[in-house]
Design an enzyme around this catalytic site. Structure first.
Site, PDB file in Angstrom:
ATOM      1  N   SER A  51       0.981  -1.186  -0.011  1.00 44.89           N
ATOM      2  CA  SER A  51       0.061  -0.063  -0.136  1.00 44.89           C
ATOM      3  C   SER A  51       0.746   1.314  -0.032  1.00 44.89           C
ATOM      4  O   SER A  51       0.426   2.415  -0.439  1.00 44.89           O
ATOM      5  CB  SER A  51      -0.940  -0.008   1.082  1.00 44.89           C
ATOM      6  OG  SER A  51      -0.011  -0.101   2.244  1.00 44.89           O
ATOM      7  N   ASP A  89       5.221  -7.266   2.449  1.00 45.19           N
ATOM      8  CA  ASP A  89       4.400  -7.565   1.165  1.00 45.19           C
ATOM      9  C   ASP A  89       5.329  -8.102   0.241  1.00 45.19           C
ATOM     10  O   ASP A  89       6.482  -7.285  -0.296  1.00 45.19           O
ATOM     11  CB  ASP A  89       3.748  -6.697   0.843  1.00 45.19           C
ATOM     12  CG  ASP A  89       2.153  -6.826   1.054  1.00 45.19           C
ATOM     13  OD1 ASP A  89       1.725  -8.001   1.283  1.00 45.19           O
ATOM     14  OD2 ASP A  89       1.464  -5.852   1.124  1.00 45.19           O
ATOM     15  N   LYS A 119       4.326 -11.580   2.812  1.00 44.76           N
ATOM     16  CA  LYS A 119       2.595 -11.822   2.801  1.00 44.76           C
ATOM     17  C   LYS A 119       2.670 -11.890   1.123  1.00 44.76           C
ATOM     18  O   LYS A 119       3.184 -11.206   0.472  1.00 44.76           O
ATOM     19  CB  LYS A 119       2.034 -10.559   3.320  1.00 44.76           C
ATOM     20  CG  LYS A 119       0.568 -10.766   2.916  1.00 44.76           C
ATOM     21  CD  LYS A 119      -0.298  -9.599   3.917  1.00 44.76           C
ATOM     22  CE  LYS A 119      -0.320  -8.180   3.294  1.00 44.76           C
ATOM     23  NZ  LYS A 119      -0.847  -8.112   1.929  1.00 44.76           N
ATOM     24  N   GLU A 121      -0.437 -12.126  -1.743  1.00 44.52           N
ATOM     25  CA  GLU A 121      -2.095 -12.195  -2.193  1.00 44.52           C
ATOM     26  C   GLU A 121      -2.206 -13.362  -3.078  1.00 44.52           C
ATOM     27  O   GLU A 121      -1.626 -13.356  -4.045  1.00 44.52           O
ATOM     28  CB  GLU A 121      -2.498 -10.891  -2.909  1.00 44.52           C
ATOM     29  CG  GLU A 121      -2.399  -9.792  -1.940  1.00 44.52           C
ATOM     30  CD  GLU A 121      -2.497  -8.453  -2.751  1.00 44.52           C
ATOM     31  OE1 GLU A 121      -3.218  -8.285  -3.775  1.00 44.52           O
ATOM     32  OE2 GLU A 121      -2.368  -7.141  -2.027  1.00 44.52           O
ATOM     33  N   GLU A 188      -9.096  -9.120   3.521  1.00 43.15           N
ATOM     34  CA  GLU A 188      -9.656  -7.885   3.092  1.00 43.15           C
ATOM     35  C   GLU A 188     -10.921  -7.511   2.349  1.00 43.15           C
ATOM     36  O   GLU A 188     -11.289  -8.396   1.475  1.00 43.15           O
ATOM     37  CB  GLU A 188      -8.454  -7.308   2.420  1.00 43.15           C
ATOM     38  CG  GLU A 188      -8.861  -5.676   1.820  1.00 43.15           C
ATOM     39  CD  GLU A 188      -7.439  -5.062   1.453  1.00 43.15           C
ATOM     40  OE1 GLU A 188      -6.391  -5.662   1.293  1.00 43.15           O
ATOM     41  OE2 GLU A 188      -7.972  -3.820   1.052  1.00 43.15           O
TER      42      GLU A 188
HETATM   43  O1  KIV Z   1      -0.512  -3.337   1.512  1.00 44.71           O
HETATM   44  C1  KIV Z   1      -1.252  -3.373   2.778  1.00 44.71           C
HETATM   45  O2  KIV Z   1      -1.118  -2.453   3.364  1.00 44.71           O
HETATM   46  C2  KIV Z   1      -1.928  -4.505   2.963  1.00 44.71           C
HETATM   47  C3  KIV Z   1      -2.825  -4.125   4.167  1.00 44.71           C
HETATM   48  C4  KIV Z   1      -3.979  -3.232   3.937  1.00 44.71           C
HETATM   49  C5  KIV Z   1      -3.461  -5.582   4.814  1.00 44.71           C
HETATM   50  O3  KIV Z   1      -2.085  -5.518   2.340  1.00 44.71           O
END
Ligand code: KIV
Length: 286
Positions: A51, A89, A119, A121, A188
């Site tokens: 994000s 991420d 993380k 997706e 989410e």
């Molecule tokens: O990228 C991010 O901040 C996220 C959160 C919104 C869970 O994936």
């Protein structure tokens, strides 16, 4: 650049984020060292979320951020996290297509940032990759429901799980990712009942964002909940502060004082040491 590595007193991921059924898990995003230092003692985990593409770099979606940028921010956060688990991420295009590339990029993120987990997706389609990464000993946090990396523009940021078919698919995705070895799953942007069903269906903690209070934990973007990012406000964001307004007020005060020449004041400048008078210097020389 000189780094300032955090003492490695952080607990293993499973001890902080598991087992399911404990106290609600608290997560927030952190992209920079100063924010990491503020959050570290108060949250269970910090997510260096992609994000940051939108929040820090002003992009329209999260798809434009590259691996190097994520690694740089991941390192800044991990270097200053003494307690909270740090999750980074995996950015769009670095893990979805083939497993070898995913493994190589995940290892780079782990090695070069010093984070605790990554993380990714994806639903059932991503399960084989999650299984391979977790089998190599690297903890993976899943992310299902609304997956921002699949949104090409803002219209893609819509709540998921409104139809029965979609709701069933989301629960199936969650089970696949949990069975593949993810230690927790971000859920989410799904309707409340789907988040409940997912939470009941999986043996690992669910972390909700725009999902349900029944999730095992919650995460928000720090700049959203503190009022620093104000371009738009999703319904699920609660503002706990208005730091954007506070920053702007500080900027106005500073600009006014510079223009009025009341800043810097005497206390902000260093005066040169008083020089001895010329006559005295001559006498001293004889
Ligand atoms: O990228 C991010 O901040 C996220 C959160 C919104 C869970 O994936």
């Amino acid at each position: 650049m000189t780094q300032c590595p955090a003492q490695k007193s952080r607990l293993p991921v499973n001890e902080v984020l598991g087992p399911k059924g404990g106290a609600p898990i608290v997560g927030l995003t952190a992209y920079t060292a100063p924010v990491a230092k503020r959050l570290d003692r108060h949250v269970d985990f910090m997510l260096v979320g992609d994000s940051l593409a939108m929040v820090l770099y002003g992009m329209v979606t999260t798809r434009g951020i590259d691996l190097e940028t994520m690694i740089r921010h991941g390192r800044a956060v991990a270097d200053h996290a003494h307690q909270a688990v740090v999750v980074v991420d995996m950015p769009f295009g670095t893990y979805e297509d083939d497993r070898d590339t995913a493994m190589a990029n995940v290892k780079r993120v782990m090695d070069e940032t010093g984070c605790d987990a990554v993380k990714m997706e994806g639903g059932a389609d991503l399960a084989p990759t999650v299984a391979a990464v977790t089998a190599s000993g690297i903890p993976v946090m899943g992310h299902i429901g609304l997956m921002p990396q699949r949104a090409k523009d803002r219209s893609g940021f819509r709540t998921k799980g409104k139809s029965d078919t979609e709701a069933r698919r989301i629960v199936k995705d969650a089970k696949a990712i949990a069975d593949a070895g993810a230690f927790a799953i971000v859920v989410e942007g799904v309707v409340d009942s789907v988040a409940r069903d997912v939470t009941d269906a999986v043996h690992v903690p669910t972390i909700g964002i725009g999902a349900s209070a029944t999730c095992d934990g919650q995460i928000l973007v720090t700049e959203d909940m503190s009022g620093l990012f104000t371009d738009f406000k999703p319904r699920f964001v609660k503002r706990y502060a208005e730091l954007g307004d506070a920053l702007e007020a500080a900027v106005v005060a500073y600009a006014t004082e510079v223009r009025e020449r009341t800043f810097p004041g005497d206390e902000h400048v260093v005066q040169a040491p008083k020089k001895p008078k010329t006559k005295e210097v001559n006498r001293a020389r004889g």
